[in-house]
Design an enzyme around this catalytic site. Structure first.
Site, short mmCIF file in Angstrom:
data_model
loop_
_atom_site.label_atom_id
_atom_site.label_comp_id
_atom_site.label_asym_id
_atom_site.label_seq_id
_atom_site.Cartn_x
_atom_site.Cartn_y
_atom_site.Cartn_z
N HIS A 43 1.03 -1.16 0.10
CA HIS A 43 0.12 -0.11 -0.12
C HIS A 43 0.82 1.37 0.14
O HIS A 43 0.24 2.35 -0.25
CB HIS A 43 -0.99 -0.09 1.18
CG HIS A 43 -2.31 0.54 0.88
ND1 HIS A 43 -2.41 1.78 0.24
CD2 HIS A 43 -3.54 0.24 1.43
CE1 HIS A 43 -3.83 2.19 0.09
NE2 HIS A 43 -4.29 1.34 1.06
N ASP A 51 -2.48 2.07 -4.46
CA ASP A 51 -3.63 2.31 -3.70
C ASP A 51 -4.52 1.25 -3.80
O ASP A 51 -4.46 0.57 -4.79
CB ASP A 51 -4.23 3.81 -4.33
CG ASP A 51 -3.28 5.16 -3.88
OD1 ASP A 51 -2.71 4.99 -2.69
OD2 ASP A 51 -3.27 5.85 -4.69
#
Length: 571
Positions: free
Chosen positions: A544, A548
C-alpha cells in the site's frame, strides 16, 4: 599457465555455494564454456562452465561442500602440461569479492587437527583449533562450493558415506543446506573416503576442505575434525576431535566405556540434553562410530514407539554390521516426538528471515476477487488433448492466468513497479515469477520479458522452469529480477490465500482452488437464473506504500474481465 576455477557469486546477497556435482574428473580434458560442475545456492541450482580449455588437473572442493565465493574449487592446466599449482593466478580476480583463503592441492598431505576438548574456548569463539598433519597421499580434496554471489558458507546436514566406504564418481557423498535449498553433493572422484574433515551439523565457509577421497587402494584412513581454518573462516558447529584409527572402520558403533566422551556433534549433545538421552545407549553410525543427528533422532523415534530403550551399542570385540540401514533424507521431518526440539534447516531459516523482512518492509493489503472460469474450463477440456500432441506441453490453467496478468500489467504498470528509496521504479519489462513448491522448500523461477511471449511461449516456459526447479537445473539468473509473482496455493484445495510479497516487488497474485458453485447468472435480457459454474478466487497482495486500493481494484477488475471473457489464441 594454470587457470584457477573459483566459486562464482550468484547474486548480490549470496556469499557462498554448494558444489552438488562434478561433471568432469581430474585428468580429463575440458573445453572453455563446457559444463564443469553443478552448484546450489539459496535460490537456484546451476551448471558452471569451465573458464578455460585444458586439463582438469586438480579438484579442491568435493561434492557436497559449501564454500564462500572466490574460493578456488579446481585448477585447469594447459593440455599436456604438468599438474597445476594451487598458487596460480585467480582468473578474473577483479570480479570476485576476496582472495581464496584455502588452497590445498589434492596431492599434498591433508592436515588434520590434534585431539582437543569438545567445545573448547577456541571453538566457542569461532577460532580454528590447532592442527597437525596426517599423511593421506594421492587423494582428492572435497571442498565446500560457492552457490551464489551472496552465499559464503554452507551446512553439512548429512554424510551419505562413512570413512572407509568406496565411492564412485558422481555418487551422492553428502548433503548440504544453503539459504534456500538443500542439495546432495556428488563425489568428485572414485575411490575410498579416507577422511571426513567436517562433521554433520557443521557450517563452514566456501572452499573449506570437508573430506578426502583416496585411490581405490588407499591404505590409511583418517577420521578427523575439520582441518585448521583461516581465522576469518567460521565453523558453526565444532566436532569433537579424536585420534585417527589405523584401519577403516565403516559403520562402527560407539564402544566408549564409562567415563569416556562419546563422539558426537554439539547438535547431537544438545538433542541428548534436551531429551534426557544417554549417549552410551545410541549406536553411532557416523565415521569412526560418531553419533549423528539421524542416530539421535532415530533413537528418539524408537522411544516414541516403545518404552524400551533402543538396542545398546555392541560391546568391544563384537562385530558391528558392515552397512547400517540407510535413513531417509527427510528423517528429521518424519520424527514427531512430543517436546522435541529440531533446529531449522538453513533454507527454512532464510525463508523465515525473508518473510519477516517482507512483512516489516511492505504495508501488506489483500484484495480477493471471485472469477468465473467456466469459459476457460470448457476451452481447456476441449483442447487439452490436441494441444499436448501438437505442442508437446500440457495445457494447464496457469498459462491462462499468466497471460491475463501480463496483459493487465501492460495497462497498469504501477502494479509492476518497485519502490526505491523515495522513488518508484517503473520496470521496462514484465518478469513474472512462478512459485514452485519443493519437498525441501520454495523457489520462484522467473519468466523474463513475459510481455514478448505468446500464450504457447508462456506455457512452455512455465512447464520448463517448474521441471528444472524440481530437478535442480535452474540457472542463477532464472530466479532473479522478478517484477511480479504468481503463487498457486489452490492446488492443495484452498479457497484462497493471502501471500507475502516477494521483495522488492510490490504485488503478488495468489491463485485459489477451482470449484463448482451455484452462481446467479444474468442473460443478455437481464434475466437471472442459478447455474453451476466453475469458480476460482484470486487474491492480490499489494504494497500500500506504492499501490492504492483503487489501483489494486482496477487491476483485479480488469483481470477478472479478461479471464471470464477469454478470447485469446492459445497456440
Amino acid at each position: 599457465m594454470p587457470t584457477n576455477v573459483v566459486m562464482p557469486q550468484m547474486g548480490e546477497s549470496i556469499f557462498e555455494g554448494t558444489i552438488t556435482k562434478w561433471l568432469k574428473k581430474a585428468g580429463e580434458t575440458v573445453q572453455r564454456d563446457e559444463p564443469l560442475f553443478e552448484i546450489s545456492t539459496d535460490k537456484v541450482d546451476a551448471e558452471i562452465p569451465a573458464p578455460a580449455s585444458g586439463v582438469l588437473t586438480e579438484i579442491k572442493v568435493a561434492e557436497g561442500a559449501t564454500v564462500g565465493i572466490n574460493t578456488i574449487v579446481a585448477v585447469i592446466g594447459e593440455s599436456g602440461g604438468a599438474a597445476a599449482s594451487s598458487s596460480g593466478t585467480i582468473v578474473e580476480a577483479a570480479k570476485v569479492a576476496k582472495e581464496a583463503v584455502v588452497a590445498v592441492t589434492a596431492k599434498e598431505p591433508v592436515p588434520a587437527p590434534k585431539a582437543a576438548p569438545v567445545a573448547s574456548d577456541a571453538a566457542k569463539k569461532g577460532e580454528p583449533a590447532p592442527s597437525s598433519p596426517t599423511q593421506v597421499t594421492g587423494g582428492t580434496n572435497v571442498v565446500m562450493p560457492q552457490m551464489g554471489e551472496s552465499i559464503f558458507e554452507g551446512t553439512i546436514t548429512k554424510w551419505l558415506k562413512k570413512v572407509g566406504d568406496t565411492v564412485e564418481r558422481d555418487e551422492p557423498l553428502f548433503e548440504i543446506s544453503t539459504d534456500k535449498v538443500d542439495a546432495e553433493i556428488p563425489s568428485p572422484a572414485a575411490g575410498v573416503l579416507t577422511a571426513i574433515q567436517v562433521p554433520k551439523g557443521a557450517t563452514v565457509e566456501i572452499n573449506t576442505v570437508v573430506a578426502v577421497i583416496g585411490g581405490s587402494g588407499a591404505g590409511s584412513v583418517s577420521v578427523s575434525a575439520p582441518a585448521a581454518l583461516p581465522a576469518e573462516m567460521k565453523v558453526a558447529a565444532a566436532p569433537q576431535a579424536s585420534a585417527a584409527p589405523a584401519a577403516p572402520s565403516p559403520a562402527q558403533a560407539s564402544t566408549a566405556t564409562t567415563g569416556e566422551r562419546y563422539r558426537s556433534s554439539p547438535l547431537v549433545r544438545r538433542i541428548a540434553k534436551d531429551n534426557n538421552l544417554d549417549l552410551s545407549q545410541i549406536p553411532g553410525t557416523g565415521p569412526g562410530g560418531r553419533i549423528t543427528k539421524d542416530d539421535a533422532l532415530a533413537y528418539l523415534g524408537q522411544l516414541g514407539k516403545s518404552t524400551a530403550p533402543a538396542a545398546a551399542a555392541p560391546q568391544a570385540g563384537t562385530t558391528a554390521p558392515s552397512v547400517a540401514p540407510p535413513l531417509a533424507a527427510s528423517a528429521p521431518a518424519e520424527v514427531s516426538i512430543p517436546g522435541e526440539l529440531v533446529p531449522l534447516t538453513k533454507m527454512r531459516s532464510i525463508i523465515a528471515q525473508r518473510m519477516v523482512e517482507s512483512k516489516h518492509t511492505s504495508a501488506h493489503v489483500h484484495s480477493v476477487f471471485k472469477i468465473d472460469m467456466t469459459r476457460i474450463v470448457r476451452i481447456r477440456e476441449r483442447e487439452k488433448s490436441k494441444y499436448e500432441q501438437r505442442n508437446g506441453v500440457k495445457l494447464t490453467y496457469m498459462p491462462f492466468i499468466a497471460s491475463a496478468v501480463v496483459s493487465c500489467l501492460r495497462r497498469m504498470p504501477i502494479v509492476n513497479a518497485s519502490l526505491e528509496g523515495n522513488a518508484v521504479r517503473y520496470h521496462k519489462s514484465i518478469n513474472i515469477g512462478i512459485a514452485v513448491a519443493l519437498d525441501w522448500g520454495l523457489i520462484v523461477p522467473v519468466i523474463k520479458q513475459a510481455e514478448e511471449r505468446s500464450f504457447l511461449g508462456l506455457a512452455r516456459a512455465i512447464a520448463d522452469l517448474a521441471t528444472r526447479a524440481r530437478t535442480k537445473k535452474l540457472k542463477p539468473d532464472e530466479v532473479a529480477e522478478g517484477t511480479f509473482t504468481i503463487t498457486n496455493p489452490g492446488i492443495f484445495g484452498e479457497q484462497f490465500g493471502t501471500p507475502v510479497i516477494n521483495q522488492p516487488e510490490t504485488a503478488i497474485l495468489g491463485v485459489g482452488g477451482l470449484f463448482k458453485e451455484p452462481t446467479v447468472v444474468t442473460d443478455a435480457d437481464g434475466n437471472d437464473s442459478i447455474a453451476v459454474r466453475h469458480i476460482m478466487r484470486l487474491t492480490l497482495g499489494f504494497d500500500h506504500r506504492v499501490i492504492d486500493g483503487a489501483d489494486a481494484g482496477k487491476f483485479m477488475a480488469e483481470l477478472k474481465k479478461t479471464l471470464e471473457n477469454w478470447n485469446g489464441d492459445i497456440g
